[in-house]
Design an enzyme around this catalytic site. Structure first.
Site, PDB file in Angstrom:
ATOM      1  N   CYS A  16       0.174 -32.288 -11.130  1.00  0.00           N
ATOM      2  CA  CYS A  16       1.512 -32.389 -10.527  1.00  0.00           C
ATOM      3  C   CYS A  16       1.522 -32.957  -9.127  1.00  0.00           C
ATOM      4  CB  CYS A  16       2.229 -31.036 -10.568  1.00  0.00           C
ATOM      5  SG  CYS A  16       1.519 -29.774  -9.496  1.00  0.00           S
TER       6      CYS A  16
ATOM      7  N   VAL B 108       3.009 -22.827  20.904  1.00  0.00           N
ATOM      8  CA  VAL B 108       3.358 -22.286  22.216  1.00  0.00           C
ATOM      9  C   VAL B 108       2.121 -22.335  23.108  1.00  0.00           C
ATOM     10  CG1 VAL B 108       4.098 -20.225  23.475  1.00  0.00           C
ATOM     11  CG2 VAL B 108       5.200 -20.835  21.295  1.00  0.00           C
TER      12      VAL B 108
ATOM     13  N   HIS C 256       0.831  -1.208   0.000  1.00  0.00           N
ATOM     14  CA  HIS C 256       0.000   0.000   0.000  1.00  0.00           C
ATOM     15  C   HIS C 256       0.862   1.254   0.000  1.00  0.00           C
ATOM     16  CE1 HIS C 256      -3.866  -2.038   0.798  1.00  0.00           C
ATOM     17  NE2 HIS C 256      -3.116  -2.925   1.429  1.00  0.00           N
TER      18      HIS C 256
ATOM     19  N   GLU D 172      -2.940  -6.092  11.012  1.00  0.00           N
ATOM     20  CA  GLU D 172      -3.806  -6.351   9.854  1.00  0.00           C
ATOM     21  C   GLU D 172      -3.328  -5.411   8.759  1.00  0.00           C
ATOM     22  OE1 GLU D 172      -7.858  -5.155  10.721  1.00  0.00           O
ATOM     23  OE2 GLU D 172      -7.171  -3.593  12.066  1.00  0.00           O
ATOM     24  N   SER D 173      -4.070  -5.297   7.692  1.00  0.00           N
ATOM     25  CA  SER D 173      -3.662  -4.401   6.619  1.00  0.00           C
ATOM     26  C   SER D 173      -3.372  -3.020   7.189  1.00  0.00           C
ATOM     27  CB  SER D 173      -4.778  -4.299   5.581  1.00  0.00           C
ATOM     28  OG  SER D 173      -4.403  -3.427   4.548  1.00  0.00           O
TER      29      SER D 173
END
Lengths: 420, 481
Positions: free
Chosen positions: B441, B172, B49, B336-337
């Site tokens: 594949c 953890v 961004h 987050e973004s």
């Protein structure tokens, strides 16, 4: 650059039959095959039912392939295994690669496309839910079971009633798995009637028409699916959901002709078949490039693949030997109408037809006691009653040179389904 | 005893590991999955961004712009595919144009360069398929697209080459301090360190709340995406965002760095931190919304759909650094973004804080560069043939859709922090990412993994854990064995 008369892309049933026919028409042939052996997908089709038309006996897939492989090796036709074709240029330079020779190019006088098809994957079906292990296209599962010798799971749901899915329902059952059901989005099966009887009915596996998978559970490995009935718009109907636990989901939801190389060469594809648009000689719109088998349109019987491919081999050889009249005298269009989805070929030149031409086609719905009609422009030439015509079974009509010669001004041949 | 333990091998944990590997320190990364890049880092838009979106003064704004500026150098050093293709934020209503200018001003305050508002005519010249209703757009030339897998993997490989240890399949269970030393317990073992980095993504609040009285709360916010075939590539040339409207936040349409087109995401808050199931509504919604900004998008050419979880913290901003009641515990929470964009900057920031805290000295022999898996497609035929002569495995195509050779797959398995599963191979080489989605594949890659890892085929997984692909021999297979 090495030069050769005909390069055939793919050593499956189409490539093999094309090679034999081309060789017998007096030209040099090279088969390029990406797998380590010839035979293509037949090698994993270990069930019987192949060859009833061609050899008048029931063979397994590998046996059927072997009949052609033997013909190829008797003729000492040149083959390259483990060789991937990377590109075909419009002027027929084929670029291929293998471990021994590296990347190499061949100038072909003609190319026969015989790459077969691939299965539609889950991603293209927009099935919601998790993306765990245990979801396979039916052909991938068939390879794992029949070639590698491993079981993907023990509790199976199958989406899609294509022939490979039906065959795998029986195969998995014989290997001790429980196949809970086959769900089919459409109101009819996409597979052959005989496979529904022999692979589902004989093993009490239910076929649920107009049903689809609406959820997949399991974060690491699939644990369950939810299926639901779909309406006429093929959208799930709320309230019809049923949950089935399973550890395997097989998808048999359609085959897609594998035409990446054809597209690179500039070949025009039909939006209906996904295969090249071809004329009576099975030649594409790129001169000297021919196509046959499942790369052209998906077949349900290998016998017809062999027949079609032999024709492509022969016409490609004629092309190489200059026995084709290059000036196409007349071009008659073949039109699919009223229930007929497509025809192969899409055009024909009567001067290039020896005595008869097989036109193959599929219909878009199930028709009972309907007629297949052929019109030469406005005149109905044939009108044949069929008890059942279904999308899962390829149909054909035969046109004769004699018929065509009787209509010197013919422009369009139309094939349609008529109720009466 | 380690100097530093990093919890989580996503892009943030790996970026921090790589930055910290510049110093003389004993470092361990603990990851609950079987590979790096297995959570949020693997399922996002792959966007770098520009930085106009976050409110000025927030950590999101700061680290976005800093991360964006660092990206060229990082990607050059670590050989990660990155293209600054620029982004367009479109609006479909004249009344929103003033809001576009407000975004531009905010971006400028945040330090974003080159922002410009384009009218419809200017837009059509650069994006011919823009939606009919689009009236204007904010052009951000510094935005780009990146391979999120490759960025994370490259950080991890480079960190490993510089001495960082990685522990996988280790969840953890607890973190606590004792006599000034941090204890990190997995189900199997207990590890100690002078400092802990909490880069646990959607679980970061769990670990934070174990050690601090200042509670935080992360809500996983699911986003559904669809990915289109490369054959549909080039339909748009830039990342196209939509201005949020009364009807909600829009979706983006963007080329990926590999030439596919991606559309998404939705935003649905969920409870389960592993709930990455897509929904029919989600897939329909991104398809429908995309039509607002881009017309005629060939959505029928979808090859896959997937969902990712954003780690949304109640405060709405990144939480970085030591809580005042847990010295030596360094949060990277609420990422987050624009988390992917910010990763290089966040990694450097956290490493700087820890360096200060632990008084770390710089390594003299730090290796700053890493080479990606060799892509034979970029070679001439002659070069390729030289390579195949030396390494015949480069002459075998394993994945036909993406033209991936056996040589590349062997490299992916054999290199540091190498692939151990089908998904691991896929994210490193793209084998299985094409239009057949591994139908062709996967048996071949399974066989290569089996051979290389010295395992039985029944032990080969899609992505670790219980994701085995085959479970047992067939009856005849048993006889052959």
């Amino acid at each position: 650059m090495r030069k050769i008369d005909i390069v055939i892309i793919g050593g499956g049933p189409a490539g093999l039959a094309a090679a034999v026919a081309a060789y017998d028409s007096g030209v040099d042939v090279l088969i390029l095959e990406r797998d380590e052996q010839l035979g293509g997908i037949l090698n994993q089709c270990i069930h019987n039912g192949f060859g009833l038309h061609t050899f008048k006996e029931e063979l397994t897939g590998p046996e059927y392939a072997y009949r052609y492989i033997r013909q190829v090796s008797h003729r000492q036709i040149d083959i390259r295994l483990n060789t991937m074709v990377m590109d075909i240029s419009p002027d027929r330079v084929v670029t291929a690669m293998n471990r021994e020779e590296g990347m190499f190019q061949i100038q072909a006088k003609a190319v026969i496309l015989a790459m077969g098809c691939r299965e539609r994957p889950r991603g293209a079906l927009n099935i919601p839910g998790y993306r765990p292990a245990g979801i396979f296209s039916a052909g991938t599962a068939q390879r794992l079971v029949n070639i590698e010798g491993y079981m993907p799971g023990k509790e199976v749901v199958i989406l899609g009633s294509g022939d490979i899915g039906l065959i795998m329902a029986r195969r998995m059952t014989l290997e001790g798995a429980k196949v809970k059901l086959v769900a089919e989005l459409m109101p009819y099966s996409g597979g052959l009637k005989r496979n529904i009887v022999q692979c589902l009915d004989d093993f009490d596996i239910p076929l649920r028409l107009s049903h689809t998978v609406v959820d997949i559970e399991g974060k690491e490995h699939i644990t369950a699916v939810t299926i639901a009935e779909v309406g006429a718009d093929r959208k799930p109907i709320r309230g019809t959901e049923e949950r089935y636990t399973c550890d395997t989901l097989l998808l048999s939801c359609g085959l897609i002709p594998e035409n990446e190389l054809s597209t690179a060469a500039g070949v025009t594809l039909s939006p209906i078949t996904g295969g090249p648009v071809v004329n009576e000689s099975l030649e594409t719109d790129i001169e000297g490039v021919f196509a046959c088998g499942n790369v052209l349109h998906v077949h349900d019987l290998v016998d017809y693949v062999s027949e079609e491919a032999a024709k492509a081999g022969q016409t490609a050889a004629w092309y190489v030997r200059g026995e084709f009249s290059r000036d196409r005298g007349r071009e008659i269009a073949l039109k699919a109408e009223d229930g007929v989805r497509y025809t192969v070929p899409a055009t024909l030149d009567p001067n290039r037809i020896e005595d008869k031409l097989t036109v193959r086609f599929r219909v878009g719905d199930v028709y009972k006691d309907a007629y297949v009609s052929v019109y030469f422009d406005d005149a109905r030439i044939t009108h044949k009653k069929k008890r059942v015509i279904a999308p899962g079974e390829m149909e054909q009509i035969i046109l004769t040179r004699k018929q065509l010669d009787e209509y010197p001004d013919l422009r369009t041949i139309t094939i349609k389904v008529e109720r009466e | 005893m380690y100097d530093i333990i990093i919890i989580g091998a996503g892009v943030i944990g790996c970026a921090a590991a790589r930055e910290l590997s510049k110093y003389n320190a004993k470092i361990l990364v603990i990851e609950k999955c079987e590979d790096v890049c297995a959570g949020t880092s693997k399922a996002n838009s792959g966007i770098v961004h520009s930085g106009y979106d976050a409110h000025s003064g927030t950590r999101k704004a700061r680290f976005n712009v800093e991360g964006n500026r660092m990206m060229d150098k990082v990607c050059e050093e670590l050989d990660v595919p990155f293209q600054r293709i620029g982004s367009l934020t479109v609006c479909t209503d004249e009344s929103q144009v003033s809001a576009l200018f407000a975004l531009k001003e905010r971006g400028e305050r945040n330090g974003v360069e080159g922002l410009r508002v384009l009218n419809r005519d200017e837009l059509l010249k650069t994006e011919p398929h823009i939606g009919d209703g689009v009236v204007a757009a904010l052009w951000a030339p510094t935005a780009g697209v990146i391979c999120p897998f490759k960025l994370t993997i490259a950080f991890a490989e480079n960190a490993a080459v510089n001495g960082v240890e990685f522990l996988f399949d280790a969840e953890v269970k607890s973190v606590f301090p004792e006599n000034g030393i941090w204890h990190v317990k997995t189900a199997e073992q207990e590890y100690t360190a002078a400092a802990v980095v909490n880069a646990a993504g959607v679980y970061a609040d769990v670990f934070h709340n174990m050690v601090s009285a200042h509670k935080i709360n992360i809500t996983p916010r699911r986003g559904d995406y669809i990915l289109l075939d490369r054959a549909a590539g080039g339909y748009v040339r830039h990342t196209i965002f939509q201005m949020p409207t009364k009807l909600g936040k829009g979706v983006l349409v963007t080329p990926t760095v590999h030439g596919n087109t991606i559309v998404g995401p939705t935003a649905v808050d969920v409870e389960d931190r592993e709930a990455t199931a897509t929904t029919a509504e989600g897939i329909d919604s991104v398809t429908q919304k995309s039509a607002l900004s881009v017309k005629g998008l060939p959505v029928r050419q979808v090859i896959t759909s997937f969902a990712g979880l954003r780690a949304h913290e109640d405060g709405g901003d990144f939480i970085l650094g030591e809580p005042d009641d847990a010295p030596g515990f360094f949060d990277c929470a609420g990422i987050e973004s624009p988390g992917l964009t910010s990763a290089p900057a966040v990694g450097a920031y956290i490493a700087g804080k820890i360096k200060e805290k632990l008084q770390l000295s710089e390594k003299e022999d730090f290796i700053p560069t890493r080479k990606d898996i060799l892509d034979p497609k970029k070679l001439t035929i002659e070069e390729r043939n030289e390579l195949i002569k030396k390494e015949p495995a480069y002459g075998t195509i394993v994945c036909r859709c993406e033209s991936v050779t056996e040589g590349e797959i062997l490299d992916a398995i054999r290199r540091p922090v190498g692939a151990r599963s089908l998904d691991g191979v896929k994210r490193r080489t793209r084998a299985g990412m094409g239009r057949c989605q591994a139908g062709f594949c996967s048996p071949k890659v399974m066989e290569i993994l089996r051979r290389e890892l010295g395992k039985d085929l029944t032990e080969i997984t899609k992505c670790g854990g219980d994701s085995r692909i085959v479970i047992e021999r067939t009856k005849d297979g048993e006889k052959d064995a």
